[in-house]
Design a protein around this motif. Structure first.
Motif, PDB file in Angstrom:
ATOM      1  N   SER A  14       3.744  -7.977   0.818  1.00  0.00           N
ATOM      2  CA  SER A  14       3.360  -8.711  -0.386  1.00  0.00           C
ATOM      3  C   SER A  14       3.896  -7.980  -1.611  1.00  0.00           C
ATOM      4  CB  SER A  14       1.834  -8.809  -0.479  1.00  0.00           C
ATOM      5  OG  SER A  14       1.469  -9.296  -1.741  1.00  0.00           O
ATOM      6  N   GLN A  15       4.635  -8.691  -2.434  1.00  0.00           N
ATOM      7  CA  GLN A  15       5.217  -8.079  -3.628  1.00  0.00           C
ATOM      8  C   GLN A  15       4.170  -7.812  -4.709  1.00  0.00           C
ATOM      9  OE1 GLN A  15       8.419  -7.055  -3.604  1.00  0.00           O
ATOM     10  NE2 GLN A  15       8.405  -7.793  -1.494  1.00  0.00           N
ATOM     11  N   ALA A  16       2.943  -8.361  -4.547  1.00  0.00           N
ATOM     12  CA  ALA A  16       1.911  -8.191  -5.572  1.00  0.00           C
ATOM     13  C   ALA A  16       1.215  -6.836  -5.478  1.00  0.00           C
ATOM     14  CB  ALA A  16       0.882  -9.306  -5.452  1.00  0.00           C
TER      15      ALA A  16
END
Length: 494
Positions: free
Chosen positions: A36-38
């Motif tokens: 997840s890039q978050a």
């Protein structure tokens, strides 16, 4: 009254076998992880919702060096009060040093084990789908009741874990050391922890299992260990991973860890604490086996002789006998306060009038002086454990009685618990809150507000309970109550 965090006993697993088996089957078909890039490495994320189970979430920490092109060791954590960020914080420094991912349930808590298993299932499924986990190096840890959940986690994950770190409590019912489902175990417990006797017994139970294990005791109470103790557990697991070929052998890292053990042993021996010196040396000898670090630490060659000499000394024998005496004294004290509680129950002379006599008969004032005095750390710790046992038993009886509407005797038991509770323990604000509730129900508004104020001053933070608890209806319309609520709101920043 406040919802209690209970000393959770080992829970039987038979009712969970089918649930865990179904979980393992589902996890076996989990899709490959997608980063997840978050999620920002080096920063604690307090709540990551589980994609497939939105009602569950977990706190997450990725080490600053994290990137998605390789797989990472992961430590799954369980707090007895569903406080994921608190669990992550305990291990964050160690995770950063050693490159571990931390994931701590925000839903697992003391109570029915089934609910914590469901939370663990949701966390594990989401973690495997979200991040590149090295499934050869999955670890679990928990504090208090969370430690028991951690001992169940190998069955939830369907894996033999690389290790389990138990803090302040042992294994769930039905799980023995040999059937833990992990390759190594590290136990952490404060000398003043009421579960210290359980952990020392578990230490002995692991000896015949053949499973690599280490128990580390420190001067502390029933709480998550500090960052240094957690780092010791992680460092020990790192070296065990080297010995099993799960990671490259780092002679410098292993040597530094063992040197610390040897240095502490030297300091203990110089101070005359030969039992703890022998314990450190024996632990270092076991951990160093097979690493070939004799050229890095020549002192390793003579450890067996040093341990034997210390264990054969008069000082060592005196310590062992003193421990036995402390154990006998603890058992006698539990019997004594159980008998003394009968005065509170007496139909003619019981209730609050019996409190001073019970305190005198059990020597609570003496125990408090001993716990805070200048005796050995072991004697002070034993006194603290006795005080906690007394306070916990009194509070438990108060809860039974208030449920039956016996407010007078419930108040007496809470007064006893408050008299025995040491300053700063997590139980202290809850005891004052409970006492306020009983006083309010009994019509003593002044006493209720006094204890309610003390509860907030000493760390009570549950604003929602304070605003809705029907036990406090008798004081809710007072200026004093409104001032206490406002004080808590300011403290919480709401």
């Amino acid at each position: 009254m406040v919802t209690r965090t209970v000393m959770t006993p080992p829970t039987r697993l038979s009712v969970l076998v089918a649930l865990i088996a179904a979980s393992a089957a589902a996890l076996a078909s989990a899709p490959r992880p997608v980063l997840s890039q978050a999620l920002v490495p080096g920063r604690v994320v307090e709540s990551v919702p589980c994609a497939a189970s939105p009602g569950f979430s977990y706190a997450l920490y990725l080490p600053a060096a994290f990137e998605g092109s390789r797989r990472w060791p992961v430590l799954v954590l369980f707090d007895p009060g569903a406080r994921g960020p608190l669990a992550v914080e305990a291990f964050r420094e160690a995770a950063e040093v050693h490159g571990w991912v931390l994931a701590a349930s925000n839903d697992s808590r003391n109570g029915p084990l089934r609910e914590s298993v469901l939370a663990a299932q949701a966390l594990w499924k989401d973690l495997r789908e979200r991040l590149p986990v090295d499934e050869r190096r999955v670890y679990a840890s928990g504090f208090s009741g969370g430690s028991r959940v951690a001992s169940v986690f190998p069955r939830v994950a369907g894996l033999t874990l690389a290790g389990v770190i138990g803090c302040g409590a042992g294994l769930a019912g039905g799980i023995e050391p040999a059937s833990l489902g992990a390759a190594a175990y590290f136990g952490l417990a404060g000398l003043r922890d009421f579960n210290y006797p359980e952990m020392t017994a578990l230490d002995r139970a692991f000896d015949p299992s053949g499973l690599p294990h280490r128990f580390f005791y420190f001067d502390g109470s029933h709480a998550w260990p500090d960052a240094g103790a957690c780092a010791r557990a992680v460092g020990w697991m790192e070296i065990e991973a080297m010995k099993r070929g799960l990671r490259p052998v780092d002679r410098e890292k292993a040597g530094a860890f063992l040197r610390r053990e040897l240095d502490e042993a030297d300091a203990f021996e110089a101070a005359g604490c030969v039992f703890w010196a022998a314990e450190r040396l024996a632990a270092a000898a076991r951990l160093a086996e097979g690493l070939g670090l004799g050229d890095v630490l020549p002192a390793l060659a003579g450890l067996a002789g040093r341990v034997a000499a210390l264990e054969g000394s008069k000082e060592y024998a005196r310590f062992v006998e003193a421990e036995r005496k402390r154990d006998r004294r603890a058992a006698e004290f539990r019997q004594a306060f159980g008998d003394a509680f009968g005065a509170v129950e007496d139909a003619a002379t019981g209730g609050r009038a019996a409190v001073p006599a019970v305190l005198r008969a059990t020597g609570i004032a003496f125990l408090k002086k001993e716990a805070a005095g200048k005796g050995t750390v072991e004697d002070r710790a034993a006194a603290s454990r006795g005080l906690f046992d007394f306070a916990f038993a009194a509070r438990a009886r108060a809860a039974e009685l208030v449920g039956k509407g016996d407010l007078a005797r419930s108040a007496a038991y809470l007064d006893l618990a408050l008299a025995a509770c040491e300053e700063g323990l997590p139980m202290e604000p809850a005891l004052h809150y409970d006492r306020a509730c009983v006083a309010a129900r009994a019509g003593d508004r002044e006493l209720a507000l006094r204890h309610l104020g003390l509860a907030v001053d000493k760390g009570f933070t549950n604003l929602g309970l304070l605003e809705t608890d029907r036990d406090l209806d008798a004081v809710r319309d007072s200026a004093g109550f409104r001032e206490i609520v406002e004080r808590l709101r300011r403290r919480r920043g709401t």
